[in-house]
Scaffold this motif. Structure first.
Motif, PDB file in Angstrom:
ATOM      1  N   ILE A  74      16.201  32.872  40.025  1.00  0.00           N
ATOM      2  CA  ILE A  74      15.226  31.792  39.857  1.00  0.00           C
ATOM      3  C   ILE A  74      14.810  31.702  38.390  1.00  0.00           C
ATOM      4  CG2 ILE A  74      13.199  33.238  40.349  1.00  0.00           C
ATOM      5  CD1 ILE A  74      12.107  30.851  41.989  1.00  0.00           C
ATOM      6  N   ALA A  75      14.675  30.470  37.874  1.00  0.00           N
ATOM      7  CA  ALA A  75      14.317  30.257  36.473  1.00  0.00           C
ATOM      8  C   ALA A  75      13.079  29.382  36.387  1.00  0.00           C
ATOM      9  CB  ALA A  75      15.473  29.609  35.717  1.00  0.00           C
ATOM     10  N   ILE A  76      12.190  29.733  35.455  1.00  0.00           N
ATOM     11  CA  ILE A  76      10.954  28.988  35.233  1.00  0.00           C
ATOM     12  C   ILE A  76      10.886  28.631  33.753  1.00  0.00           C
ATOM     13  CG2 ILE A  76       8.439  29.024  35.419  1.00  0.00           C
ATOM     14  CD1 ILE A  76      10.414  31.741  37.156  1.00  0.00           C
ATOM     15  N   ALA A  77      10.739  27.356  33.439  1.00  0.00           N
ATOM     16  CA  ALA A  77      10.721  26.926  32.038  1.00  0.00           C
ATOM     17  C   ALA A  77       9.571  25.960  31.799  1.00  0.00           C
ATOM     18  CB  ALA A  77      12.046  26.265  31.656  1.00  0.00           C
ATOM     19  N   ALA A  78       8.890  26.143  30.673  1.00  0.00           N
ATOM     20  CA  ALA A  78       7.859  25.200  30.234  1.00  0.00           C
ATOM     21  C   ALA A  78       8.318  24.583  28.924  1.00  0.00           C
ATOM     22  CB  ALA A  78       6.522  25.909  30.039  1.00  0.00           C
ATOM     23  N   LYS A 121       9.661  22.555  21.865  1.00  0.00           N
ATOM     24  CA  LYS A 121       9.623  23.997  22.139  1.00  0.00           C
ATOM     25  C   LYS A 121       9.763  24.259  23.642  1.00  0.00           C
ATOM     26  CE  LYS A 121       6.641  25.038  18.183  1.00  0.00           C
ATOM     27  NZ  LYS A 121       5.335  25.616  17.744  1.00  0.00           N
ATOM     28  N   THR A 122      10.547  25.281  23.985  1.00  0.00           N
ATOM     29  CA  THR A 122      10.745  25.657  25.389  1.00  0.00           C
ATOM     30  C   THR A 122      10.636  27.165  25.527  1.00  0.00           C
ATOM     31  OG1 THR A 122      12.261  23.803  25.754  1.00  0.00           O
ATOM     32  CG2 THR A 122      12.320  25.595  27.362  1.00  0.00           C
ATOM     33  N   VAL A 123       9.927  27.591  26.560  1.00  0.00           N
ATOM     34  CA  VAL A 123       9.849  29.011  26.912  1.00  0.00           C
ATOM     35  C   VAL A 123      10.342  29.160  28.342  1.00  0.00           C
ATOM     36  CG1 VAL A 123       8.335  31.001  27.274  1.00  0.00           C
ATOM     37  CG2 VAL A 123       7.914  29.445  25.362  1.00  0.00           C
ATOM     38  N   LYS A 124      11.212  30.150  28.556  1.00  0.00           N
ATOM     39  CA  LYS A 124      11.850  30.274  29.866  1.00  0.00           C
ATOM     40  C   LYS A 124      11.938  31.732  30.291  1.00  0.00           C
ATOM     41  CE  LYS A 124      16.193  29.198  29.841  1.00  0.00           C
ATOM     42  NZ  LYS A 124      17.394  28.356  29.785  1.00  0.00           N
ATOM     43  N   LEU A 125      11.778  31.958  31.597  1.00  0.00           N
ATOM     44  CA  LEU A 125      11.997  33.262  32.205  1.00  0.00           C
ATOM     45  C   LEU A 125      13.018  33.108  33.326  1.00  0.00           C
ATOM     46  CD1 LEU A 125       8.380  34.725  32.576  1.00  0.00           C
ATOM     47  CD2 LEU A 125      10.139  35.448  30.954  1.00  0.00           C
ATOM     48  N   VAL A 126      13.884  34.093  33.473  1.00  0.00           N
ATOM     49  CA  VAL A 126      14.870  34.088  34.547  1.00  0.00           C
ATOM     50  C   VAL A 126      14.772  35.411  35.291  1.00  0.00           C
ATOM     51  CG1 VAL A 126      17.309  33.942  35.141  1.00  0.00           C
ATOM     52  CG2 VAL A 126      16.421  32.587  33.240  1.00  0.00           C
ATOM     53  N   TYR A 127      14.677  35.342  36.612  1.00  0.00           N
ATOM     54  CA  TYR A 127      14.615  36.533  37.456  1.00  0.00           C
ATOM     55  C   TYR A 127      15.769  36.524  38.444  1.00  0.00           C
ATOM     56  CZ  TYR A 127       9.791  37.320  35.913  1.00  0.00           C
ATOM     57  OH  TYR A 127       8.670  37.551  35.166  1.00  0.00           O
TER      58      TYR A 127
END
Length: 226
Positions: free
Chosen positions: A13-17, A22-28
């Motif tokens: 699952i990926a969450i991006a703002a 500018k983009t910040v993203k986390l992937v789990y």
């Protein structure tokens, strides 16, 4: 643009703002534990860009097909933001989002795994769907491909599918592309396209798009038939 995207179609699952450029993203990639991480992840990516939910122009997610748990989790999270802050929620068909980087390609097969050697799939040409979303075995999908035309295979299951297809049909002209970690870039772009066209977001009653029944539904049907 101030926006939030969640790719929740598969177990990774990926969450991006995004805030303008500018983009910040986390992937789990942690399976069922993603339910514990989603809300803290949304909070983290937003804080990194100094955003609060009320500032968002929209939120978006993969609407399906995909995992039952992931799709429900992503949609419930964004609908909570909608209820609390009025942030519009846009649902993008999962396979369309994964095919997005190849809008200039004539033949694209977008797919994700449904079960072992079974896939949700859809064909695209120049960014437009050629077929409806369906699910089938890898062998059956391979039988639909032409040996005379190069096909780009996109989506999280691209590598697995192409490896199997090359063994059973070595003459096929296939290129695999898994999109890296996620399709959040496609989600942002396709949602902006819908906004430009004046399309509205999801209604309260809208839910994920499923192609097949869940295991729980199948077990319940089996019990009723006894």
């Amino acid at each position: 643009m101030k926006a939030l995207a969640i790719d929740c179609a598969v177990s990774k699952i990926a969450i991006a703002a995004r805030y303008d450029e500018k983009t910040v993203k986390l992937v789990y990639d942690i399976g069922i534990k993603q339910s514990e991480k989603l809300l803290p992840a949304v909070d983290f990516v937003m804080r990194e860009l100094q955003l609060v939910p009320s500032q968002l122009d929209f939120s978006c997610l993969t609407l399906g097909p995909g995992t039952f748990t992931g799709l429900r989790l992503g949609l419930s999270t964004l609908k909570a933001l909608n209820l609390a802050c009025g942030v519009p929620v846009y649902g993008i068909p999962s396979l369309e989002a994964y095919a997005y980087p190849f809008a200039s390609v004539e033949s694209v097969l977008s797919l994700i795994e449904a079960k072992e050697d079974e896939y949700f799939f859809q064909f695209f040409s120049h960014g437009r769907p050629l077929t409806e979303v369906a699910d089938s075995s890898g062998g059956d999908i391979t039988g639909l491909l032409s040996t005379e035309r190069r096909t780009v295979v996109a989506g999280p299951a691209a590598g697995v599918f192409v490896a199997g297809a090359r063994e059973s049909a070595p003459l096929l002209l296939l290129e695999s592309y898994d999109g890296g970690n996620d399709c959040t870039e496609g989600l942002f772009a396709l949602t902006e396209r819908r906004l430009s066209a004046g399309e509205k977001g999801l209604e309260d009653y809208d839910g994920p798009v499923y192609v097949r029944k869940s295991e729980a539904e199948l077990v319940l049907e089996a019990k009723k038939s006894l």
